[in-house]
Scaffold this active site. Structure first.
Site, PDB file in Angstrom:
ATOM      1  N   TYR A 105     -46.142 -54.436  39.589  1.00 14.23           N
ATOM      2  CA  TYR A 105     -45.985 -55.621  39.952  1.00 14.23           C
ATOM      3  C   TYR A 105     -45.139 -55.149  41.308  1.00 14.23           C
ATOM      4  O   TYR A 105     -44.235 -54.403  41.410  1.00 14.23           O
ATOM      5  CB  TYR A 105     -45.046 -56.489  39.092  1.00 14.23           C
ATOM      6  CG  TYR A 105     -45.218 -57.914  39.504  1.00 14.23           C
ATOM      7  CD1 TYR A 105     -46.524 -58.600  39.365  1.00 14.23           C
ATOM      8  CD2 TYR A 105     -44.247 -58.866  39.900  1.00 14.23           C
ATOM      9  CE1 TYR A 105     -46.960 -60.077  39.645  1.00 14.23           C
ATOM     10  CE2 TYR A 105     -44.488 -60.046  40.414  1.00 14.23           C
ATOM     11  CZ  TYR A 105     -45.873 -60.559  40.231  1.00 14.23           C
ATOM     12  OH  TYR A 105     -46.105 -61.957  40.484  1.00 14.23           O
ATOM     13  N   THR A 146     -60.038 -70.416  31.503  1.00 16.19           N
ATOM     14  CA  THR A 146     -59.601 -70.496  30.358  1.00 16.19           C
ATOM     15  C   THR A 146     -58.143 -70.344  30.503  1.00 16.19           C
ATOM     16  O   THR A 146     -57.159 -70.372  29.546  1.00 16.19           O
ATOM     17  CB  THR A 146     -59.906 -69.807  29.149  1.00 16.19           C
ATOM     18  OG1 THR A 146     -60.161 -68.437  29.749  1.00 16.19           O
ATOM     19  CG2 THR A 146     -61.539 -69.961  28.700  1.00 16.19           C
ATOM     20  N   SER A 147     -57.720 -69.547  31.741  1.00 18.19           N
ATOM     21  CA  SER A 147     -56.259 -69.254  32.011  1.00 18.19           C
ATOM     22  C   SER A 147     -55.473 -70.508  31.804  1.00 18.19           C
ATOM     23  O   SER A 147     -55.963 -71.671  32.136  1.00 18.19           O
ATOM     24  CB  SER A 147     -56.064 -68.323  33.037  1.00 18.19           C
ATOM     25  OG  SER A 147     -56.447 -69.028  34.168  1.00 18.19           O
ATOM     26  N   ARG A 202     -65.616 -66.077  30.909  1.00 18.10           N
ATOM     27  CA  ARG A 202     -66.245 -64.824  30.365  1.00 18.10           C
ATOM     28  C   ARG A 202     -67.339 -65.078  29.373  1.00 18.10           C
ATOM     29  O   ARG A 202     -67.158 -66.039  28.509  1.00 18.10           O
ATOM     30  CB  ARG A 202     -65.116 -63.835  29.793  1.00 18.10           C
ATOM     31  CG  ARG A 202     -64.153 -63.218  30.377  1.00 18.10           C
ATOM     32  CD  ARG A 202     -63.311 -62.262  30.097  1.00 18.10           C
ATOM     33  NE  ARG A 202     -62.625 -62.472  29.074  1.00 18.10           N
ATOM     34  CZ  ARG A 202     -61.569 -61.378  28.445  1.00 18.10           C
ATOM     35  NH1 ARG A 202     -61.884 -60.005  28.743  1.00 18.10           N
ATOM     36  NH2 ARG A 202     -60.615 -61.713  27.669  1.00 18.10           N
ATOM     37  N   ARG A 261     -68.007 -64.427  25.765  1.00 18.69           N
ATOM     38  CA  ARG A 261     -67.236 -64.047  24.319  1.00 18.69           C
ATOM     39  C   ARG A 261     -67.615 -64.997  23.465  1.00 18.69           C
ATOM     40  O   ARG A 261     -68.143 -66.293  23.442  1.00 18.69           O
ATOM     41  CB  ARG A 261     -65.949 -63.828  24.998  1.00 18.69           C
ATOM     42  CG  ARG A 261     -65.101 -65.488  25.400  1.00 18.69           C
ATOM     43  CD  ARG A 261     -63.863 -65.652  24.977  1.00 18.69           C
ATOM     44  NE  ARG A 261     -62.984 -66.349  25.598  1.00 18.69           N
ATOM     45  CZ  ARG A 261     -62.089 -67.593  25.196  1.00 18.69           C
ATOM     46  NH1 ARG A 261     -62.232 -67.856  24.120  1.00 18.69           N
ATOM     47  NH2 ARG A 261     -61.321 -68.027  25.727  1.00 18.69           N
ATOM     48  N   GLY A 270     -55.842 -60.631  39.065  1.00 16.12           N
ATOM     49  CA  GLY A 270     -56.936 -59.238  39.073  1.00 16.12           C
ATOM     50  C   GLY A 270     -57.000 -58.990  37.614  1.00 16.12           C
ATOM     51  O   GLY A 270     -56.884 -57.906  37.304  1.00 16.12           O
ATOM     52  N   PHE A 292     -53.052 -65.758  47.322  1.00 16.60           N
ATOM     53  CA  PHE A 292     -51.588 -66.759  46.944  1.00 16.60           C
ATOM     54  C   PHE A 292     -50.706 -65.741  46.179  1.00 16.60           C
ATOM     55  O   PHE A 292     -51.475 -65.474  45.008  1.00 16.60           O
ATOM     56  CB  PHE A 292     -52.208 -67.947  46.524  1.00 16.60           C
ATOM     57  CG  PHE A 292     -51.100 -68.630  45.937  1.00 16.60           C
ATOM     58  CD1 PHE A 292     -50.562 -69.470  47.107  1.00 16.60           C
ATOM     59  CD2 PHE A 292     -50.543 -68.628  45.060  1.00 16.60           C
ATOM     60  CE1 PHE A 292     -49.498 -70.415  46.711  1.00 16.60           C
ATOM     61  CE2 PHE A 292     -49.497 -69.591  44.446  1.00 16.60           C
ATOM     62  CZ  PHE A 292     -48.848 -70.410  45.508  1.00 16.60           C
TER      63      PHE A 292
HETATM   64  N1  NAP Z   1     -50.345 -65.212  42.477  1.00 16.31           N
HETATM   65  C1  NAP Z   1     -49.851 -65.716  41.728  1.00 16.31           C
HETATM   66  O1  NAP Z   1     -48.498 -66.186  42.404  1.00 16.31           O
HETATM   67  C2  NAP Z   1     -49.823 -66.155  40.367  1.00 16.31           C
HETATM   68  C3  NAP Z   1     -49.045 -67.009  39.620  1.00 16.31           C
HETATM   69  C4  NAP Z   1     -49.580 -67.403  38.202  1.00 16.31           C
HETATM   70  C5  NAP Z   1     -50.396 -66.879  37.556  1.00 16.31           C
HETATM   71  N2  NAP Z   1     -51.042 -65.732  38.253  1.00 16.31           N
HETATM   72  C6  NAP Z   1     -52.077 -65.020  37.772  1.00 16.31           C
HETATM   73  O2  NAP Z   1     -52.991 -65.584  37.485  1.00 16.31           O
HETATM   74  C7  NAP Z   1     -53.810 -65.108  36.384  1.00 16.31           C
HETATM   75  C8  NAP Z   1     -53.880 -66.145  35.039  1.00 16.31           C
HETATM   76  O3  NAP Z   1     -52.545 -66.269  34.539  1.00 16.31           O
HETATM   77  P1  NAP Z   1     -52.368 -67.041  33.157  1.00 16.31           P
HETATM   78  O4  NAP Z   1     -51.042 -66.890  32.950  1.00 16.31           O
HETATM   79  O5  NAP Z   1     -52.791 -68.563  33.695  1.00 16.31           O
HETATM   80  O6  NAP Z   1     -53.354 -66.381  32.139  1.00 16.31           O
HETATM   81  P2  NAP Z   1     -53.145 -66.698  30.805  1.00 16.31           P
HETATM   82  O7  NAP Z   1     -53.253 -67.973  30.254  1.00 16.31           O
HETATM   83  O8  NAP Z   1     -52.470 -65.716  30.104  1.00 16.31           O
HETATM   84  O9  NAP Z   1     -54.920 -66.295  30.499  1.00 16.31           O
HETATM   85  C9  NAP Z   1     -55.267 -65.066  30.653  1.00 16.31           C
HETATM   86  C10 NAP Z   1     -56.929 -65.168  31.450  1.00 16.31           C
HETATM   87  O10 NAP Z   1     -57.309 -63.830  31.984  1.00 16.31           O
HETATM   88  C11 NAP Z   1     -58.634 -63.929  31.417  1.00 16.31           C
HETATM   89  N3  NAP Z   1     -58.708 -62.477  30.922  1.00 16.31           N
HETATM   90  C12 NAP Z   1     -58.066 -61.784  30.267  1.00 16.31           C
HETATM   91  N4  NAP Z   1     -58.432 -60.308  30.265  1.00 16.31           N
HETATM   92  C13 NAP Z   1     -59.392 -60.435  31.099  1.00 16.31           C
HETATM   93  C14 NAP Z   1     -60.450 -59.225  31.436  1.00 16.31           C
HETATM   94  N5  NAP Z   1     -60.237 -58.002  31.161  1.00 16.31           N
HETATM   95  N6  NAP Z   1     -61.343 -59.581  32.337  1.00 16.31           N
HETATM   96  C15 NAP Z   1     -61.544 -60.910  32.619  1.00 16.31           C
HETATM   97  N7  NAP Z   1     -60.647 -61.916  32.207  1.00 16.31           N
HETATM   98  C16 NAP Z   1     -59.703 -61.559  31.336  1.00 16.31           C
HETATM   99  C17 NAP Z   1     -58.461 -64.606  29.728  1.00 16.31           C
HETATM  100  O11 NAP Z   1     -59.882 -64.886  29.499  1.00 16.31           O
HETATM  101  P3  NAP Z   1     -60.532 -65.426  28.026  1.00 16.31           P
HETATM  102  O12 NAP Z   1     -59.816 -66.625  27.815  1.00 16.31           O
HETATM  103  O13 NAP Z   1     -61.758 -65.330  27.980  1.00 16.31           O
HETATM  104  O14 NAP Z   1     -59.678 -64.188  27.317  1.00 16.31           O
HETATM  105  C18 NAP Z   1     -57.746 -65.897  30.247  1.00 16.31           C
HETATM  106  O15 NAP Z   1     -58.618 -66.585  31.206  1.00 16.31           O
HETATM  107  C19 NAP Z   1     -53.160 -63.793  36.102  1.00 16.31           C
HETATM  108  O16 NAP Z   1     -53.925 -62.824  36.760  1.00 16.31           O
HETATM  109  C20 NAP Z   1     -51.720 -63.982  36.594  1.00 16.31           C
HETATM  110  O17 NAP Z   1     -51.243 -62.998  37.049  1.00 16.31           O
HETATM  111  C21 NAP Z   1     -50.801 -65.376  39.605  1.00 16.31           C
END
Ligand code: NAP
Length: 377
Positions: free
Chosen positions: A98, A197-198, A220, A222, A291, A314
């Site tokens: 990170y 789903t996230s 995905r 699954r 990613g 973002f």
């Molecule tokens: N840029 C920013 O400021 C910011 C802020 C917040 C979050 N984020 C990013 O946003 C993303 C989502 O975060 P979250 O906390 O909301 O996620 P989360 O609730 O922990 O859920 C994880 C997500 O990633 C998917 N996933 C996991 N492994 C994967 C893979 N190998 N290939 C494709 N999809 C995969 C899961 O899909 P399934 O349900 O199918 O398992 C689920 O949709 C993360 O990358 C996080 O770092 C970025």
């Protein structure tokens, strides 16, 4: 000094015979109480924490340890943490991939909710029993007690369900800002996203719907994807597709009566990002904020030349500069009010702290797709 004074006063109190004897001179009694109070709040309890001494695979480098008590200075607030999530960015910080990461040894965790345990003498706005969340940038929430200056803590409404208070800052706020800041969307417009789903994805669906904006969602392939589709539709998703369903040349016919989206969100990369691009209208924008697949984004030359698509990124941490502190707290209060009214919800699993390794394995994807892991202390 305080210790010496306390001992001196307490022996005077004892010599006097304690509370059953005739009343102590009132001034002495008040002084004794004040000193006892200030002495008893001057150190935090020891903290049980998830610590890592070096960056690496979280399941290899993290361990639960007891950290010594900390002094509580005048401006400090000691908070007993109630619940904390394991977010992908927490994992990335521990892995050392990170862009911003704490110096090691470090305690994991970036967000969470806690209850004020005790306060320093100069703290007026917070008192024991209040619920607070740390304002970013912050690190080290994965522990039972945190001591930080009062300006770090944002007091929240205690009627908020604990797991929502613990998870409101990072993901729901990202969904809200991405919907508001990038393209001027109006009621009736649409957005497209992968990773639906996230938590961010689930929030995008609901916050969009509250604004009259339709959402096209990609998940995905699954086991259980039909149930997942139903779940997301119940949250307000207009369309949900698996990646395989969209493995066709043109996806336009999937839109039915939904207008082509001008804005797309990508948190997966690879093929899932190409699918978001396929849906976008002429001149549309795709915002990348995660990613998850660890695969790069490939964009066809034609997407730039003939569709004039734009790619942007973002990052919440960059958006939340010091000048946004007040605005961020107002938005967090707004999002928390939506969780209390039931207009914003998302899947979570609460896991007791003593089962942290299992929760971590789930968050690392070792046990397949799982709901967001929230540790309860
Ligand atoms: N840029 C920013 O400021 C910011 C802020 C917040 C979050 N984020 C990013 O946003 C993303 C989502 O975060 P979250 O906390 O909301 O996620 P989360 O609730 O922990 O859920 C994880 C997500 O990633 C998917 N996933 C996991 N492994 C994967 C893979 N190998 N290939 C494709 N999809 C995969 C899961 O899909 P399934 O349900 O199918 O398992 C689920 O949709 C993360 O990358 C996080 O770092 C970025």
């Amino acid at each position: 000094m305080a210790t010496v004074r306390l001992l001196h006063l307490s022996s005077a109190f004892r010599r006097h015979g304690g509370p059953s004897s005739p009343p102590l001179p009132r001034r002495l009694f008040r002084l004794y109480n004040r000193v006892v109070r200030s002495f008893s709040t001057s150190m935090s309890p020891p903290s049980k924490a998830v610590v890592y001494d070096e960056q690496g695979a979280p399941d290899a480098v993290c361990s639960v340890r007891e950290l010594p008590a900390l002094p509580i200075k005048d401006e400090d607030v000691c908070v007993r943490m109630l619940a904390v999530p394991i977010n992908p960015s927490d994992i990335n910080r521990i892995e050392g991939v990170y862009p911003v990461r704490p110096a090691v040894p470090a305690v994991g965790g970036y967000e969470g909710v806690g209850e004020v345990h005790s306060v320093g003498s100069a703290v007026k706005e917070l008192r024991p029993g209040d619920w607070v969340i740390p304002s970013p940038p912050f690190s080290g929430t994965w522990q039972t007690f945190v001591v930080k200056e009062q300006n770090v803590w944002h007091k929240i409404d205690k009627r908020t369900p604990m797991e929502y208070a613990a998870t409101i800052t990072v993901n729901p706020l990202t969904a809200l800002r991405m919907l508001e800041d990038i393209v001027d969307l109006k009621s009736g417009d649409s957005v497209v996203q992968n990773g639906a789903t996230s938590i961010v994805g689930q929030c995008v669906i609901q916050l969009a719907r509250l604004r009259g904006i339709q959402s096209i969602n990609i998940i995905r392939d699954r086991p259980g994807s039909d149930e997942v589709k139903e779940k997301l539709k119940k949250l307000g998703a207009n369309e949900v597709f698996t990646e395989n369903q969209l493995a066709v040349k043109s996806v336009k016919h999937f839109l039915a009566d939904i207008p082509e989206p001008a804005l797309g969100f990508n948190c997966v990369g690879g093929n899932a990002a190409s699918l978001v691009l396929k849906f976008l209208k002429q001149g549309g924008t795709m915002v990348t904020y995660g990613g998850m697949s660890k695969k790069p984004i490939t964009v066809s030359t034609g997407s730039f030349i003939f569709k004039d698509l734009s790619l942007r990124g973002f990052w919440l941490q960059k958006w939340m500069g010091a000048e946004k502190a007040k605005e961020s707290r107002e938005m967090i209060d707004y999002l928390l009010s939506l969780t209390r009214s039931g207009e914003l919800k998302y899947d979570m699993e609460l896991t007791p702290f003593d089962q942290f390794p299992t929760a971590l394995d789930k968050a690392l994807g070792k046990l397949g797709s799982q709901p967001k892991q929230v540790i309860k202390f």
